[in-house]
Design a protein around this motif. Structure first.
Motif, mmCIF file in Angstrom:
data_model
loop_
_atom_site.group_PDB
_atom_site.id
_atom_site.type_symbol
_atom_site.label_atom_id
_atom_site.label_comp_id
_atom_site.label_asym_id
_atom_site.label_seq_id
_atom_site.Cartn_x
_atom_site.Cartn_y
_atom_site.Cartn_z
ATOM 1 N N LEU A 154 0.820 -1.203 0.000
ATOM 2 C CA LEU A 154 0.000 0.000 0.000
ATOM 3 C C LEU A 154 0.859 1.260 0.000
ATOM 4 O O LEU A 154 2.027 1.215 0.384
ATOM 5 C CB LEU A 154 -0.903 0.006 1.242
ATOM 6 N N PRO A 155 0.296 2.393 -0.412
ATOM 7 C CA PRO A 155 1.029 3.657 -0.304
ATOM 8 C C PRO A 155 1.447 3.918 1.135
ATOM 9 O O PRO A 155 0.794 3.457 2.083
ATOM 10 C CB PRO A 155 0.001 4.691 -0.789
ATOM 11 N N ALA A 156 2.515 4.692 1.304
ATOM 12 C CA ALA A 156 3.080 4.915 2.639
ATOM 13 C C ALA A 156 2.124 5.632 3.581
ATOM 14 O O ALA A 156 2.239 5.497 4.815
ATOM 15 C CB ALA A 156 4.385 5.696 2.523
ATOM 16 N N ASN A 157 1.165 6.395 3.037
ATOM 17 C CA ASN A 157 0.263 7.145 3.908
ATOM 18 C C ASN A 157 -1.071 6.439 4.152
ATOM 19 O O ASN A 157 -2.067 7.067 4.518
ATOM 20 C CB ASN A 157 0.026 8.566 3.367
ATOM 21 N N ILE A 158 -1.093 5.132 3.926
ATOM 22 C CA ILE A 158 -2.260 4.301 4.239
ATOM 23 C C ILE A 158 -1.834 3.223 5.236
ATOM 24 O O ILE A 158 -0.837 2.533 5.028
ATOM 25 C CB ILE A 158 -2.840 3.641 2.977
ATOM 26 N N ARG A 159 -2.595 3.086 6.307
ATOM 27 C CA ARG A 159 -2.200 2.145 7.353
ATOM 28 C C ARG A 159 -3.422 1.432 7.920
ATOM 29 O O ARG A 159 -4.415 2.058 8.275
ATOM 30 C CB ARG A 159 -1.468 2.895 8.467
ATOM 31 N N PHE A 160 -3.327 0.105 8.001
ATOM 32 C CA PHE A 160 -4.333 -0.703 8.681
ATOM 33 C C PHE A 160 -3.820 -1.081 10.064
ATOM 34 O O PHE A 160 -2.627 -1.372 10.237
ATOM 35 C CB PHE A 160 -4.609 -2.004 7.913
ATOM 36 N N THR A 161 -4.710 -1.091 11.051
ATOM 37 C CA THR A 161 -4.369 -1.618 12.372
ATOM 38 C C THR A 161 -5.533 -2.482 12.865
ATOM 39 O O THR A 161 -6.652 -2.398 12.341
ATOM 40 C CB THR A 161 -4.091 -0.507 13.400
ATOM 41 N N TYR A 162 -5.247 -3.302 13.861
ATOM 42 C CA TYR A 162 -6.268 -4.209 14.405
ATOM 43 C C TYR A 162 -6.231 -4.119 15.924
ATOM 44 O O TYR A 162 -5.186 -4.332 16.537
ATOM 45 C CB TYR A 162 -5.990 -5.639 13.953
ATOM 46 N N GLU A 163 -7.362 -3.783 16.527
ATOM 47 C CA GLU A 163 -7.455 -3.674 17.974
ATOM 48 C C GLU A 163 -8.554 -4.600 18.482
ATOM 49 O O GLU A 163 -9.546 -4.839 17.795
ATOM 50 C CB GLU A 163 -7.750 -2.231 18.394
ATOM 51 N N ARG A 164 -8.355 -5.077 19.702
ATOM 52 C CA ARG A 164 -9.321 -5.996 20.310
ATOM 53 C C ARG A 164 -9.932 -5.367 21.561
ATOM 54 O O ARG A 164 -9.233 -4.773 22.379
ATOM 55 C CB ARG A 164 -8.644 -7.313 20.695
#
Length: 218
Positions: A154-164
């Motif tokens: 992905l482009p550097a300014n797109i970020r996925f995260t996962y929280e519980r």
């Protein structure tokens, strides 16, 4: 084009830039808002409260030049009726690719970028639907592995995260205490009567709940 070729080309396209045409002469806040609320990536018309809150959030992010954060609250598990349960499969990849396309559309005009947060309500799923924590652990691990695999593409300014939701408590008993307190407040306000379920609620309950021995007796 084979299915494999289509999937590969689609994922490869996520890293390519988008021409930000049609954005000149407008404020950055308006351009970003239009892309966040694009009809290409939503099904329903947003209510006025949603519109106002979204505009305020975008204005704040633009003023502080920080990423826009989008939360996706979901169960955090694969429906136990599916053969693939409890792990992820193609559905999660295609869903993530869809959200990545949306994020790319926004990030192409907003340099600070987008953070997309999958917020897993897994502890609620365990309590309500009788899904063991071992299964939500597997799902969470799989999702984080999938994110780690997709992120470099992905482009550097797109970020996925996962929280519980689980991870917000030192001990699950704290969650149980909160639920018990909320339940008592509802019962006190309703004179001790439980809320009536609509037919849609009943259908959702039947689909999602894994009954324990004796739970269907009443």
């Amino acid at each position: 084009m084979t299915a494999q070729e289509y999937i590969t080309s689609t994922i490869e396209s996520l890293g390519r830039p988008i021409d930000p045409r049609g954005t000149s002469g407008r404020s950055l806040e308006d351009v970003v808002y239009d892309r966040v609320m694009s009809k290409k990536f939503r099904k329903l018309k947003p209510g006025q409260e949603c519109v106002e809150l979204t505009k305020k959030a975008i204005q704040l992010c633009v003023a502080e030049q920080r990423p826009i954060t989008i939360f996706e609250m979901f169960g955090g598990n694969k429906l136990w009726r599916f053969e693939e349960a409890p792990g992820v499969d193609w559905a999660e990849l295609f869903s993530m690719v869809y959200f990545a396309k949306w994020m790319r559309y926004i990030a192409s005009v907003y340099e600070p970028g987008i953070e997309f947060v999958y917020f897993s309500q897994d502890i609620s799923v365990e309590r309500l639907n009788n899904v063991p924590r071992a299964e939500t652990d597997v799902y969470s691990q799989n999702m984080r592995q999938l994110i780690a695999w997709l992120q470099p593409r992905l482009p550097a300014n797109i970020r996925f995260t996962y929280e519980r939701h689980y991870e917000l408590f030192r001990d699950p008993s704290e969650y149980d205490a909160e639920i018990e307190e909320a339940k008592n407040e509802i019962l006190a306000a309703s004179g001790g009567k439980l809320p009536s379920l609509t037919e849609a609620m009943k259908a959702a309950t039947e689909l999602n709940v894994r009954l324990k021995p004796g739970q269907a007796d009443d």
